[in-house]
Design an enzyme around this catalytic site. Structure first.
Site, PDB file in Angstrom:
ATOM      1  N   HIS A 168      24.682  33.954  58.662  1.00  0.00           N
ATOM      2  CA  HIS A 168      23.484  34.725  58.326  1.00  0.00           C
ATOM      3  C   HIS A 168      23.763  36.231  58.463  1.00  0.00           C
ATOM      4  O   HIS A 168      23.363  37.024  57.606  1.00  0.00           O
ATOM      5  CB  HIS A 168      22.328  34.416  59.299  1.00  0.00           C
ATOM      6  N   GLY A 202      23.145  32.034  51.177  1.00  0.00           N
ATOM      7  CA  GLY A 202      24.544  31.636  51.370  1.00  0.00           C
ATOM      8  C   GLY A 202      24.977  30.587  50.351  1.00  0.00           C
ATOM      9  O   GLY A 202      24.197  29.733  49.943  1.00  0.00           O
ATOM     10  N   ASP A 215      24.809  26.408  50.882  1.00  0.00           N
ATOM     11  CA  ASP A 215      23.772  25.586  50.248  1.00  0.00           C
ATOM     12  C   ASP A 215      23.822  25.893  48.756  1.00  0.00           C
ATOM     13  O   ASP A 215      22.967  26.590  48.216  1.00  0.00           O
ATOM     14  CB  ASP A 215      22.404  25.934  50.839  1.00  0.00           C
ATOM     15  N   VAL A 245      30.723  31.557  55.539  1.00  0.00           N
ATOM     16  CA  VAL A 245      31.515  32.000  56.693  1.00  0.00           C
ATOM     17  C   VAL A 245      31.919  30.750  57.476  1.00  0.00           C
ATOM     18  O   VAL A 245      31.101  29.852  57.691  1.00  0.00           O
ATOM     19  CB  VAL A 245      30.706  32.972  57.576  1.00  0.00           C
ATOM     20  N   ARG A 296      22.844  23.758  62.168  1.00  0.00           N
ATOM     21  CA  ARG A 296      22.871  22.348  62.596  1.00  0.00           C
ATOM     22  C   ARG A 296      24.160  21.990  63.344  1.00  0.00           C
ATOM     23  O   ARG A 296      24.228  20.924  63.965  1.00  0.00           O
ATOM     24  CB  ARG A 296      22.680  21.420  61.400  1.00  0.00           C
TER      25      ARG A 296
HETATM   26  O1  PAF Z   1      18.803  28.132  53.667  1.00  0.00           O
HETATM   27  C1  PAF Z   1      17.797  28.222  54.430  1.00  0.00           C
HETATM   28  O2  PAF Z   1      17.917  28.651  55.574  1.00  0.00           O
HETATM   29  C2  PAF Z   1      16.439  27.795  53.907  1.00  0.00           C
HETATM   30  O3  PAF Z   1      16.536  26.697  53.060  1.00  0.00           O
HETATM   31  C3  PAF Z   1      15.658  28.938  53.254  1.00  0.00           C
HETATM   32  C4  PAF Z   1      16.354  29.469  52.005  1.00  0.00           C
HETATM   33  C5  PAF Z   1      15.467  30.075  54.247  1.00  0.00           C
HETATM   34  C6  PAF Z   1      14.267  28.452  52.818  1.00  0.00           C
HETATM   35  O4  PAF Z   1      13.527  27.964  53.903  1.00  0.00           O
END
Ligand code: PAF
Length: 281
Positions: free
Chosen positions: A40, A150, A153, A179, A190
């Site tokens: 993040h 990112g 996903d 990363v 997670r």
């Molecule tokens: O990737 C995430 O953390 C979530 O799916 C997001 C994009 C913040 C939406 O809740």
């Protein structure tokens, strides 16, 4: 250290951003569900480098979790997230569930077509529409010039691009490189669920994806490469495998030629923890 102001309502968010918007300064948004890690923070740093004002949203979105998923145990670490964002973000938007989904809320954004065909949609049917709904709300609330997500996903990123294009939202959707830990495990909130034995197994996900990508480059037939990836994950100790799939990198459709850029994507469980990852081929 400069501590980052926090707002909890859309009204406050807009009021905070009004001067920057009026002055024509570029606003960037990094939507997150908190439990922030280096993945993040790299998105926040990249946004900060391009934008005069960087907003990070922290909201664990109930709409993207299924009834038997980990919504209630998803890590919530607001104070430590806030410390990590000091000097990095200009504003944190941390709404309540009631702020995002007030009584009577009845709208859900459903995206059809190739971007949502299979992969996560098959195993988490509520997920991508839950993401699309909350991201649309966040983009409308903050009206940023750009928003960063990112590449870990990957399907989510493509769905959000589709959403912004289809709704004509005036925002650049930017993807950030995944990363990884030193052993290649993609950073994820997670990962905190993993025991040390599971953590060792988890690192093999990236190894297997790299091997499948190599097989595809060497012209091994895609179904064979996918099957060998699935078998390898189970052999390494993954409890179950949802998919190992090689897809067109832009459409996520099965590839019909060898020249389009491809992506290998996988989702698998170690114990009760579901991990996803992907690599370019
Ligand atoms: O990737 C995430 O953390 C979530 O799916 C997001 C994009 C913040 C939406 O809740």
């Amino acid at each position: 250290m400069r501590s980052t102001p926090v707002v909890a309502t859309v009204r406050e968010l807009r009021a905070h951003l009004a001067p920057a918007r009026k002055a024509g300064r570029r606003i960037g948004l990094v939507p997150t569900m908190g439990a922030l890690h280096e993945g993040h923070l790299s998105l926040v740093r990249e946004t900060q480098a391009r934008c005069a004002t960087t907003v990070v949203s922290i909201f664990v979105n109930p709409a993207q979790f299924g009834p038997n998923e980990d919504f209630s145990r998803y890590p919530r670490t607001f104070e430590s997230d806030r410390k990590k964002l000091a000097d990095l973000a200009d504003l944190i938007f941390a709404p309540s569930v009631e702020e995002m989904y007030p009584d009577g809320f009845a709208t859900r954004i459903d995206i059809s077509g190739p971007a949502t065909a299979g992969l996560e949609s098959e195993f988490r049917p509520h997920f991508l529409s839950g993401v699309a709904t909350v991201v649309a709300k966040l983009l409308i609330a903050a009206s940023p010039d750009e928003a960063m997500f990112g590449e870990k996903d990957y399907q989510q990123l493509l769905v959000i691009r589709r959403l912004a294009a289809d709704l004509g939202l005036p925002v650049d959707i930017v993807g950030g490189t995944t990363v990884r830990e030193a052993d290649g495990l993609a950073m994820s909130s997670r990962n905190a669920y993993l025991s040390s034995a599971e953590r060792e197994i988890a690192a093999k996900l990236n190894v297997v994806l790299a091997d499948v990508a190599k097989q595809v480059q060497q012209n091994v037939a895609i179904p064979m490469a996918e099957a060998s990836g699935r078998e390898a994950l189970l052999r390494y100790g993954f409890t179950s495998v949802d998919y190992v799939a090689v897809r067109d990198a832009e459409t996520l459709l099965p590839r019909d030629g060898i020249h389009e850029p491809a992506r290998v994507l996988a989702a698998a469980r170690v114990g009760s923890t579901r991990l996803i990852d992907n690599l370019p081929v």
